[in-house]
Design an enzyme around this catalytic site. Structure first.
Site, PDB file in Angstrom:
ATOM      1  N   ARG A  52      10.466  54.341  45.211  1.00  0.00           N
ATOM      2  CA  ARG A  52      11.845  54.856  45.258  1.00  0.00           C
ATOM      3  C   ARG A  52      12.454  54.649  46.646  1.00  0.00           C
ATOM      4  NH1 ARG A  52      13.007  60.991  43.464  1.00  0.00           N
ATOM      5  NH2 ARG A  52      12.031  61.410  45.479  1.00  0.00           N
ATOM      6  N   LYS A 151      18.299  58.005  47.453  1.00  0.00           N
ATOM      7  CA  LYS A 151      17.958  59.229  48.184  1.00  0.00           C
ATOM      8  C   LYS A 151      18.328  58.982  49.642  1.00  0.00           C
ATOM      9  CE  LYS A 151      14.280  62.704  48.275  1.00  0.00           C
ATOM     10  NZ  LYS A 151      15.085  63.882  47.957  1.00  0.00           N
ATOM     11  N   GLU A 184      22.403  68.263  37.894  1.00  0.00           N
ATOM     12  CA  GLU A 184      21.097  68.698  38.410  1.00  0.00           C
ATOM     13  C   GLU A 184      21.347  69.834  39.384  1.00  0.00           C
ATOM     14  OE1 GLU A 184      19.284  65.662  40.897  1.00  0.00           O
ATOM     15  OE2 GLU A 184      21.253  64.982  41.569  1.00  0.00           O
TER      16      GLU A 184
HETATM   17  N1  PMP Z   1      17.503  66.117  42.790  1.00  0.00           N
HETATM   18  C1  PMP Z   1      17.790  66.092  44.095  1.00  0.00           C
HETATM   19  C2  PMP Z   1      19.208  66.042  44.516  1.00  0.00           C
HETATM   20  C3  PMP Z   1      16.747  66.100  45.050  1.00  0.00           C
HETATM   21  O1  PMP Z   1      17.026  66.068  46.352  1.00  0.00           O
HETATM   22  C4  PMP Z   1      15.415  66.148  44.608  1.00  0.00           C
HETATM   23  C5  PMP Z   1      14.271  66.106  45.596  1.00  0.00           C
HETATM   24  N2  PMP Z   1      14.188  67.256  46.389  1.00  0.00           N
HETATM   25  C6  PMP Z   1      15.162  66.208  43.217  1.00  0.00           C
HETATM   26  C7  PMP Z   1      16.236  66.162  42.350  1.00  0.00           C
HETATM   27  C8  PMP Z   1      13.762  66.255  42.690  1.00  0.00           C
HETATM   28  O2  PMP Z   1      13.171  64.997  42.887  1.00  0.00           O
HETATM   29  P1  PMP Z   1      11.603  64.843  43.121  1.00  0.00           P
HETATM   30  O3  PMP Z   1      10.944  65.361  41.880  1.00  0.00           O
HETATM   31  O4  PMP Z   1      11.401  63.374  43.294  1.00  0.00           O
HETATM   32  O5  PMP Z   1      11.268  65.645  44.312  1.00  0.00           O
END
Ligand code: PMP
Length: 287
Positions: A52, A151, A184
């Protein structure tokens, strides 16, 4: 104890881990990052996070000065150097120092920063009792302007929504997208359970493709649950049987209230508990 930080291509003392004030990461949030868990000294879902990171970098035309294999080795090295058994790795790549303008051709030396530290988690009662959420008025960035799958170091969108959650006395907040659909939370993905079917917004809702989200979806399918990616409204959430969040730090955490409505029984539900147990088993077994 002072940490050893990976900076550039080597470990340095925390006090010496410094980047330029001209770094575009600082000036513009121009860079990418990952947050990764370490369980029993093992970097969890390491390859998925590396993938990622490089995909985020590609999307913003940032060439990471290390190969993915070298980056992986650098993460392992940083975890070991700091004796992290159970902890958290923050992996950051900035655009590097440039001029005060936006032109990336004037930048040089993208900075690779790896911090391996202990982790701060949600309070323990969040896991036994579940958490409450409010919907933030700040909507998620329009994915047509900036893909939420990147990200990036610019987290203002999420921070502004998180402030609303904090003001309401909560540790997370729900974000809707530009269409008014559920997207989310500020740092976690969201799922509901309705009639034993798991429902979660698809990537087209403008969300980060969470690595925990993907792992939990796989575990759920293996366990025989039906899982559907679909657009969801707040109404769907209000009438859900169960709701939970997924994230690297959060793992799987129940949501028992949203905008003053009780969700399901008001306690962490059986499917949520089952998936948390399965996820924790994965954190102990995954190599
Ligand atoms: N959504 C956002 C906006 C995030 O920053 C994160 C990570 N902290 C997640 C979802 C969860 O992603 P991951 O399971 O890869 O940590």
């Amino acid at each position: 104890m002072a940490l050893k930080i990976f900076l550039g291509n080597k470990l340095v003392d925390e006090a010496d881990a410094k980047v330029s004030v001209f770094d575009h990461g600082l000036l513009y949030g121009d860079g990418v990052f990952e947050g990764i868990r370490v369980y029993s000294g093992r970097v969890f879902l390491h390859q998925q996070h590396i993938d990622r990171l490089y995909e985020s970098a590609k999307a913003i035309r940032l060439v990471i000065p290390l190969s993915p294999a070298d980056m992986k080795a650098a993460v392992e090295q940083t975890v070991k150097a700091n004796n992290i058994d159970d902890g958290y790795v923050r992996l950051v790549v900035t655009r590097g120092a440039g001029s005060l303008g936006l032109d990336i051709r004037k930048t040089s030396n993208p900075q690779v920063i790896i911090i391996a530290d202990t982790i701060s988690l949600y309070p323990p009662e969040t896991y036994t009792k579940g958490m409450q959420l409010v919907t933030a008025s700040t909507i998620r960035n329009h994915p047509g302007a900036l893909s939420s799958r990147i990200k990036s170091l610019n987290y203002l969108n999420n921070i502004l929504a998180r402030i609303e959650g904090t003001d309401a006395g909560m540790v997370e907040a729900l974000m809707l997208n530009h269409k008014g659909e559920v997207a989310e939370c500020t740092g976690d993905n969201i799922f509901i359970v309705k009639n034993r079917v798991l429902l979660t917004p698809g990537l087209d809702a403008g969300i980060l493709e969470g690595i925990t989200r993907n792992a939990v979806m796989e575990l759920a399918v293996e366990a025989g649950y039906e899982v559907r990616e679909t657009s969801l409204t707040r109404h769907d959430l209000y009438i859900a049987d169960e709701m939970f969040l997924t994230g690297t730090a959060a793992e799987v955490v129940a949501v028992v209230g949203l905008d003053g409505r009780k969700i399901g029984s008001g306690e962490p539900g059986p499917v949520t508990k089952d998936l948390l147990a399965r996820f924790q088993k994965l954190t102990r077994s995954e190599t």
